[in-house]
Design an enzyme around this catalytic site. Structure first.
Site, PDB file in Angstrom:
ATOM      1  N   TYR A 102      -1.565  -0.925  10.977  1.00 45.28           N
ATOM      2  CA  TYR A 102      -1.847  -1.510   9.663  1.00 45.28           C
ATOM      3  C   TYR A 102      -0.652  -1.277   8.728  1.00 45.28           C
ATOM      4  O   TYR A 102      -0.151  -2.207   8.080  1.00 45.28           O
ATOM      5  CB  TYR A 102      -3.120  -0.890   9.067  1.00 45.28           C
ATOM      6  CG  TYR A 102      -3.290  -1.188   7.592  1.00 45.28           C
ATOM      7  CD1 TYR A 102      -3.616  -2.465   7.155  1.00 45.28           C
ATOM      8  CD2 TYR A 102      -3.089  -0.186   6.628  1.00 45.28           C
ATOM      9  CE1 TYR A 102      -3.748  -2.744   5.792  1.00 45.28           C
ATOM     10  CE2 TYR A 102      -3.229  -0.454   5.275  1.00 45.28           C
ATOM     11  CZ  TYR A 102      -3.552  -1.734   4.863  1.00 45.28           C
ATOM     12  OH  TYR A 102      -3.674  -2.007   3.528  1.00 45.28           O
ATOM     13  N   SER A 113       0.834  -1.198   0.000  1.00 49.23           N
ATOM     14  CA  SER A 113       0.000   0.000   0.000  1.00 49.23           C
ATOM     15  C   SER A 113       0.868   1.247   0.000  1.00 49.23           C
ATOM     16  O   SER A 113       1.978   1.243   0.545  1.00 49.23           O
ATOM     17  CB  SER A 113      -0.854  -0.022   1.273  1.00 49.23           C
ATOM     18  OG  SER A 113      -1.420   1.241   1.500  1.00 49.23           O
ATOM     19  N   LYS A 163       2.231  -3.906   6.741  1.00 54.70           N
ATOM     20  CA  LYS A 163       2.619  -3.927   5.321  1.00 54.70           C
ATOM     21  C   LYS A 163       4.140  -3.791   5.188  1.00 54.70           C
ATOM     22  O   LYS A 163       4.775  -4.473   4.380  1.00 54.70           O
ATOM     23  CB  LYS A 163       1.918  -2.792   4.554  1.00 54.70           C
ATOM     24  CG  LYS A 163       0.422  -3.011   4.397  1.00 54.70           C
ATOM     25  CD  LYS A 163       0.111  -4.223   3.533  1.00 54.70           C
ATOM     26  CE  LYS A 163      -1.355  -4.547   3.473  1.00 54.70           C
ATOM     27  NZ  LYS A 163      -1.656  -5.871   2.913  1.00 54.70           N
TER      28      LYS A 163
HETATM   29  P1  NAD Z   1     -11.051  -6.952   1.542  1.00 53.81           P
HETATM   30  O1  NAD Z   1     -11.243  -6.941   3.020  1.00 53.81           O
HETATM   31  O2  NAD Z   1     -12.231  -6.702   0.673  1.00 53.81           O
HETATM   32  O3  NAD Z   1     -10.407  -8.355   1.099  1.00 53.81           O
HETATM   33  C1  NAD Z   1      -9.528  -9.083   1.942  1.00 53.81           C
HETATM   34  C2  NAD Z   1     -10.068 -10.498   2.043  1.00 53.81           C
HETATM   35  O4  NAD Z   1      -9.195 -11.264   2.873  1.00 53.81           O
HETATM   36  C3  NAD Z   1     -11.469 -10.565   2.681  1.00 53.81           C
HETATM   37  O5  NAD Z   1     -12.335 -11.273   1.824  1.00 53.81           O
HETATM   38  C4  NAD Z   1     -11.234 -11.309   3.998  1.00 53.81           C
HETATM   39  O6  NAD Z   1     -12.355 -12.126   4.337  1.00 53.81           O
HETATM   40  C5  NAD Z   1      -9.976 -12.108   3.696  1.00 53.81           C
HETATM   41  N1  NAD Z   1      -9.152 -12.443   4.866  1.00 53.81           N
HETATM   42  C6  NAD Z   1      -8.726 -11.625   5.854  1.00 53.81           C
HETATM   43  N2  NAD Z   1      -7.945 -12.304   6.726  1.00 53.81           N
HETATM   44  C7  NAD Z   1      -7.870 -13.580   6.242  1.00 53.81           C
HETATM   45  C8  NAD Z   1      -7.208 -14.750   6.685  1.00 53.81           C
HETATM   46  N3  NAD Z   1      -6.474 -14.758   7.820  1.00 53.81           N
HETATM   47  N4  NAD Z   1      -7.332 -15.887   5.960  1.00 53.81           N
HETATM   48  C9  NAD Z   1      -8.089 -15.910   4.825  1.00 53.81           C
HETATM   49  N5  NAD Z   1      -8.752 -14.818   4.362  1.00 53.81           N
HETATM   50  C10 NAD Z   1      -8.629 -13.676   5.071  1.00 53.81           C
HETATM   51  O7  NAD Z   1      -9.871  -5.937   1.196  1.00 53.81           O
HETATM   52  P2  NAD Z   1      -9.352  -5.406  -0.204  1.00 53.81           P
HETATM   53  O8  NAD Z   1      -9.703  -3.978  -0.312  1.00 53.81           O
HETATM   54  O9  NAD Z   1      -9.740  -6.324  -1.281  1.00 53.81           O
HETATM   55  O10 NAD Z   1      -7.790  -5.475   0.047  1.00 53.81           O
HETATM   56  C11 NAD Z   1      -6.999  -6.566  -0.403  1.00 53.81           C
HETATM   57  C12 NAD Z   1      -5.567  -6.341   0.005  1.00 53.81           C
HETATM   58  O11 NAD Z   1      -5.104  -5.116  -0.547  1.00 53.81           O
HETATM   59  C13 NAD Z   1      -5.347  -6.245   1.517  1.00 53.81           C
HETATM   60  O12 NAD Z   1      -4.139  -6.886   1.834  1.00 53.81           O
HETATM   61  C14 NAD Z   1      -5.229  -4.755   1.750  1.00 53.81           C
HETATM   62  O13 NAD Z   1      -4.463  -4.455   2.886  1.00 53.81           O
HETATM   63  C15 NAD Z   1      -4.547  -4.294   0.473  1.00 53.81           C
HETATM   64  N6  NAD Z   1      -4.806  -2.886   0.144  1.00 53.81           N
HETATM   65  C16 NAD Z   1      -6.089  -2.449   0.021  1.00 53.81           C
HETATM   66  C17 NAD Z   1      -6.332  -1.105  -0.258  1.00 53.81           C
HETATM   67  C18 NAD Z   1      -7.741  -0.576  -0.339  1.00 53.81           C
HETATM   68  O14 NAD Z   1      -7.921   0.639  -0.234  1.00 53.81           O
HETATM   69  N7  NAD Z   1      -8.751  -1.388  -0.558  1.00 53.81           N
HETATM   70  C19 NAD Z   1      -5.251  -0.219  -0.434  1.00 53.81           C
HETATM   71  C20 NAD Z   1      -3.948  -0.716  -0.331  1.00 53.81           C
HETATM   72  C21 NAD Z   1      -3.743  -2.060  -0.044  1.00 53.81           C
END
Ligand code: NAD
Ligand code: UDP
Length: 346
Positions: free
Chosen positions: A157, A133, A161
């Protein structure tokens, strides 16, 4: 077997595949001819996304409900399939919650990543795309931000990362068989153009776009704009919003890079353009015909004034750049919200 045939027949494992970015990336990979295996414990997503994926892509995927911290479950998963590569989205992502629950965040995000890497090592699968991120840049000294900018963490958080990035750098230095793409996302927004999948936050959205769409659909009365005294052209915070389908395509480009170059990389995925909160609100109203009631409130603690990507490296190494403009991001986010006012739970 010919390399391109191998690529198509060996599935790609997507952890967190039922989540927002994971589900959109699954569609992009399947449209490109890949089979995918989604693994998710559904702690922040709904099993109903699977029906939507079936409607979009048929049966080119398999779903395994499991936690990435469960090494035995991952071993069983790798044992029964010949996985080509892994894209690791699974984790928790709410900054405020991470301040209140640091242990839980480190457990899922760092513990989960270590558990996954160990299972991959045991299975001999050493190709990984990791969700990082722009938060790892903290409060940037200048914008646009290149990948070489100093890294820091301003909340638990962000620290998870950074710790995972450090771990992956150590791993690739220690063992050249590992090929890892660290992708630093800026602000993912929007939805698949079908309106069948999208972002479905639980409770009050922390992020700007889902808050705006919930105001537009009548679920919230007004948007709180956090600060109008930032050192930006209109005083509101500036970010690099990127369409989730462009982001999804970035993952495909990163996989191709790892296969082709057989080496690791760290790259920003953004548009390279800064957009203020006020500009986003105005564009959304213009494109959808729904003005967004808003009020100006104090700055949100921990926010930065401006953050946008230097995208030179992604263009050069991946041959990738974002294609969808801000109007399209608003249009697609709104279609998803209007068709699914209660997210997947309708
Ligand atoms: P999201 O919460 O929609 O998706 C993450 C998924 O991981 C969820 O479906 C959740 O149920 C699953 N999960 C969490 N812990 C778990 C575990 N221990 N075992 C199995 N499944 C698990 O989030 P997103 O927006 O799709 O983000 C995906 C990734 O991208 C994350 O790592 C997040 O930190 C990163 N990210 C997201 C953003 C954003 O703004 N959305 C920005 C930068 C980075
Ligand atoms: N923001 C806002 N009201 C909200 C949510 C966000 O004014 O209800 C602002 C926030 O201050 C920032 C921008 O919108 O300037 C993007 O915030 P978001 O939480 O979506 O992303 P991040 O802060 O993680 O970049």
């Amino acid at each position: 077997m010919h390399e391109s045939t191998t690529r198509m027949t060996q599935p790609i494992l997507i952890t967190g595949g039922a989540g927002y970015i994971g589900s959109h990336t699954a569609v992009t990979l399947m449209e490109a001819g890949h089979r995918v295996v989604l693994v998710d414990n559904l702690c922040n997503s709904s099993a109903r996304v699977l029906d939507r994926l079936r409607r979009l892509c048929g049966d080119a995927f398999e779903f395994v409900q499991a936690d990435v911290r469960d090494g035995a479950a991952l071993d069983a998963l790798f044992e029964h399939r010949t996985i080509a590569s892994v894209i690791h989205f699974a984790g928790l992502k709410a900054v405020g919650e991470s301040v209140a629950q640091p242990l839980r965040y480190f457990d899922h995000n760092v513990g989960g990543t270590i558990s996954l890497l160990q299972a991959m090592e045991r299975a001999g699968v050493r190709r990984l795309v990791f969700s990082s991120s722009a938060t790892v840049y903290g409060d940037p000294a200048s914008v646009p931000i290149p990948e070489t900018a100093p890294l820091t963490a301003t909340n638990p958080y962000g620290r998870t990362k950074l710790v995972c990035e450090d771990l992956l750098r150590e791993l690739t230095h220690a063992d050249a068989r590992w090929q890892v793409a660290i992708l630093r996302y800026f602000n993912p927004v929007g939805a698949h153009e079908s309106g069948l999948i999208g972002e479905a936050p639980s409770g009050v959205p922390n992020n700007l776009m889902p808050y705006i769409t919930q105001v537009a659909v009548g679920q919230r009365d007004a948007l709180n704009i956090f600060g109008n005294d930032w050192p930006t052209p209109d005083g509101t915070g500036v970010r690099d919003y990127i369409h989730v389908m462009d982001l999804a395509r970035g993952h495909l480009a990163a996989l191709r890079y790892l296969e082709r170059e057989q080496k690791s990389l760290t790259v920003n995925l953004g548009t390279g353009t800064g957009v203020s909160v006020q500009q986003l609100v105005d564009t959304f109203a213009r494109v959808t015909g729904h003005p967004i009631a808003h009020r100006h409130v104090a700055r949100r603690p921990g926010d930065v004034a401006a953050c946008w990507a230097d995208t030179t490296l992604a263009r050069k190494l991946l041959g990738w750049q974002a294609e969808h403009d801000l109007a399209r991001m608003c249009e697609d986010a709104w279609r998803w919200q209007a068709m699914n006012p209660g997210g997947y739970e309708d």
